[in-house]
Design a protein around this motif. Sequence first.
Motif, PDB file in Angstrom:
ATOM      1  N   ARG A 113       0.813  -1.425  -0.300  1.00  0.00           N
ATOM      2  CA  ARG A 113       0.448  -0.211  -0.610  1.00  0.00           C
ATOM      3  C   ARG A 113       0.701   0.816  -0.051  1.00  0.00           C
ATOM      4  NH1 ARG A 113      -3.608   2.351   4.545  1.00  0.00           N
ATOM      5  NH2 ARG A 113      -3.587   4.630   4.433  1.00  0.00           N
ATOM      6  N   GLU A 132       0.729   4.197  -3.031  1.00  0.00           N
ATOM      7  CA  GLU A 132       0.812   5.270  -2.816  1.00  0.00           C
ATOM      8  C   GLU A 132       1.715   6.649  -3.147  1.00  0.00           C
ATOM      9  OE1 GLU A 132      -1.158   5.462   1.187  1.00  0.00           O
ATOM     10  OE2 GLU A 132      -3.271   4.432   0.559  1.00  0.00           O
ATOM     11  N   TYR A 138      -4.162  -0.665  -4.080  1.00  0.00           N
ATOM     12  CA  TYR A 138      -4.029   0.723  -3.594  1.00  0.00           C
ATOM     13  C   TYR A 138      -3.718   1.603  -5.295  1.00  0.00           C
ATOM     14  CZ  TYR A 138      -5.656  -0.614   0.613  1.00  0.00           C
ATOM     15  OH  TYR A 138      -6.466  -1.590   1.902  1.00  0.00           O
ATOM     16  N   ALA A 139      -2.763   1.010  -5.975  1.00  0.00           N
ATOM     17  CA  ALA A 139      -2.408   1.875  -7.002  1.00  0.00           C
ATOM     18  C   ALA A 139      -3.641   2.274  -7.856  1.00  0.00           C
ATOM     19  CB  ALA A 139      -1.025   2.026  -7.953  1.00  0.00           C
ATOM     20  N   GLU A 163      -1.955  10.948  -8.904  1.00  0.00           N
ATOM     21  CA  GLU A 163      -3.179  11.016  -8.496  1.00  0.00           C
ATOM     22  C   GLU A 163      -3.422  10.669  -6.873  1.00  0.00           C
ATOM     23  OE1 GLU A 163      -5.508  10.849 -11.012  1.00  0.00           O
ATOM     24  OE2 GLU A 163      -4.928  11.591 -12.500  1.00  0.00           O
ATOM     25  N   HIS A 198      -7.299   8.687  -4.772  1.00  0.00           N
ATOM     26  CA  HIS A 198      -7.307   8.204  -3.910  1.00  0.00           C
ATOM     27  C   HIS A 198      -6.433   7.461  -3.259  1.00  0.00           C
ATOM     28  CE1 HIS A 198     -11.074   8.233  -6.197  1.00  0.00           C
ATOM     29  NE2 HIS A 198     -10.509   7.951  -7.315  1.00  0.00           N
ATOM     30  N   ASN A 199      -5.668   7.615  -2.840  1.00  0.00           N
ATOM     31  CA  ASN A 199      -4.765   6.997  -1.641  1.00  0.00           C
ATOM     32  C   ASN A 199      -5.805   7.601  -0.035  1.00  0.00           C
ATOM     33  OD1 ASN A 199      -2.480   7.135  -3.279  1.00  0.00           O
ATOM     34  ND2 ASN A 199      -0.864   9.032  -2.264  1.00  0.00           N
ATOM     35  N   VAL A 200      -5.160   6.959   0.122  1.00  0.00           N
ATOM     36  CA  VAL A 200      -6.387   6.185   1.204  1.00  0.00           C
ATOM     37  C   VAL A 200      -5.981   7.263   2.314  1.00  0.00           C
ATOM     38  CG1 VAL A 200      -6.468   4.718   3.087  1.00  0.00           C
ATOM     39  CG2 VAL A 200      -6.412   3.576   0.651  1.00  0.00           C
ATOM     40  N   LYS A 231     -12.223   1.239  -3.151  1.00  0.00           N
ATOM     41  CA  LYS A 231     -11.616   0.915  -1.445  1.00  0.00           C
ATOM     42  C   LYS A 231     -12.743   2.434  -0.540  1.00  0.00           C
ATOM     43  CE  LYS A 231      -8.244   3.197  -3.346  1.00  0.00           C
ATOM     44  NZ  LYS A 231      -6.804   3.438  -4.396  1.00  0.00           N
TER      45      LYS A 231
END
Lengths: 403, 403
Positions: free
Chosen positions: A315, A319, A353-354, B243, B246-248, B260
Amino acid sequence: MTSSAAARPEAIRQHNLALVLSEVHRDGTLSRADLTARLGLSRSTIGALVAELTDLGLVEELVPTGGARAGRPSHVVSPHPEGPYAIAVDVDIAHVTTAAVGLSGVVLGRHVLALGPAASSPKAITRLIIDSIPLLQDMVRGGEPVGMAVSVPGTVDRRTGTVGFAPNLEWRNEPFGALLQSAARDLPVDVGNDADLAVLAEHSRGAGRDCDDLVYVIGRVGVGAGIIVNGRPLLGHDGHAGEIGHNVMDPSGPECHCGKHGCLETYIGDNALLTLAGVPTPTTDDKMHTVFAAARGGNPRALSAVRRIAESLGRGVAELVNVLNPDRVILGGTLSEVFDVAPADVLTAVERYAMDAPGQTVELSQPAFGEDSALMGAAEVAFARLLGDPLSWRPRRAAAAAR
Amino acid sequence: MTSSAAARPEAIRQHNLALVLSEVHRDGTLSRADLTARLGLSRSTIGALVAELTDLGLVEELVPTGGARAGRPSHVVSPHPEGPYAIAVDVDIAHVTTAAVGLSGVVLGRHVLALGPAASSPKAITRLIIDSIPLLQDMVRGGEPVGMAVSVPGTVDRRTGTVGFAPNLEWRNEPFGALLQSAARDLPVDVGNDADLAVLAEHSRGAGRDCDDLVYVIGRVGVGAGIIVNGRPLLGHDGHAGEIGHNVMDPSGPECHCGKHGCLETYIGDNALLTLAGVPTPTTDDKMHTVFAAARGGNPRALSAVRRIAESLGRGVAELVNVLNPDRVILGGTLSEVFDVAPADVLTAVERYAMDAPGQTVELSQPAFGEDSALMGAAEVAFARLLGDPLSWRPRRAAAAAR
């Protein structure tokens, strides 16, 4: 205009000397024919440039003997075995490694000094490093040091060498570069962040040679990233780029020594692995080896611990991939072993996650230099001036003899 | 060698013409004396270069009248009002903006087309854009288009113009660049990501002019970042860098349309603000204006909603600052208003979540071009070839007259 300046004959000669020396440095041994082909210069020009580098004591030429091939064999150019060397230093939490590294990255001598907790002040480490220089010189066949560069696990001001924050050494605003420079006298000193130096080495001569957009994630007790963008180091405005270890993965995660909760370091740092494996912290090399050996041997708790780290690592990588869209991510330090033991867990989390597009093209790899990436990067920095201008090389012995 | 190639007189002339035109483009109006001082060339060389650009129809010279200062006033150089213009397009979720933009970024004409949900296919948008070209031409004083560039809220392959994923348009792998190019015939077409184009404009001519390490965070329905590193765009290996949406932020956060949970977009995108403010989604311009007006007016729920967004924004910015150590972060789109309404909340969160060193030096700012950064960046891209080589400019009318 720079273009007219560059057209002066001395400037062209200097530029070409730098190109030849850099190629020999990068590959170690090259034939004159290789150099001619790579640099697009004539055979006679290459011959003259190599002769000049030989006179400077930087390279040597050998004629290969024998061989069944027809025609005159091409001379082979290598770094001079008694040529200049870099003093490369890697300061980690538990030990300081100092090495004499010759051109082409050959390690001529190396010391590993174990650090007690009391020995990790900037002053104590400066003394250890300086005292190791004569020992290194004893192991070298007669060359002279060109400069010293030191890798530190913390943020480093690129201009002053001051260490802003090295949490696991408990350093804050330490003028480490100035301390070292004053102790090293006329030997030029540079200080750099471990991940920045590691990515430099891997980009120049290792697992990222062919990549213009490269990330090296280093995980030891702390976690950081070294980044190459458009073929050049991303150091940031003050040299602090790549400080990913305290980005928050989960605000309700474990408490971090930085005061926040759920930092990446609390998920993928060495102490996280030990805790998951049921081994008491703080980390030591032995404990880490034991956990990885157990995981490889199929011990369920150790394997599950490594797989949990692998998933969080995936993860974390994803990110970075979303931000930077690199062609390759190199996993270094402990994370190299995590990837080796549980590659599928890392890759599955990257995929999850990417974003699709950057996630599909990125490659993950282990470092070509193993545990030595930061050390080799320090050598690259120490060699940088010489590689940019070989005519600047003035061995002190030669200077003394000329007096 | 490039240095010897660059020393040919024609190459130097071409290079200098490009420098003069780029300066005029960047500043709009410059005296010959300004140009002489900035470029370090002689007055006669500048005079000749300006004359050549005038002959090409790219600039015009005016002699200032009057004024009480002594001495002959310096001629003033400006873009030619009937010179080339760029067709710049910003495709957003709710509307498509097309504009004719002259050199120096002057908007000569603009259309804003509202999009119904049925109208947002790549084909429909291509038709809207192409059909607006004659309308733009009617608003222009006689120049000709030099190229078209289109900003899209999604990932764009830098080589093909194919949109990999534009979640809020529901586009996946759409060959938008090829569609547009085929409809635009011989007008060169480029497609870029909105944040990448926005940061380009702000870096070239806006709030990041003096910055080598710059980030533009754009927040509309989606969230993304455009990044400049070492003075050059960070596009990544395939053009997908930045981008971040959509990083958590928190794995137990709200469900995101990407599948997600807790993506940055669910914390700082437009719909997050509406939800916090108790206004039904989906977002419209009117709803957003209403919420910000209420927050400014002191409405507790609206203000609290904006402050919550501000805090999450600060954390998102901090985590980019840790990775990139930029000198400035520009907050664009809706986030510009968030920063305007609740600057202290943003800054406090940056301080809390950023590492000390990079957190202390980064500046936050609003975009110089307001809502138009991406549009202006598209114009920059459309002008790039002309600015690099003014001699390439061949107006079609002139070409026709010469036949």
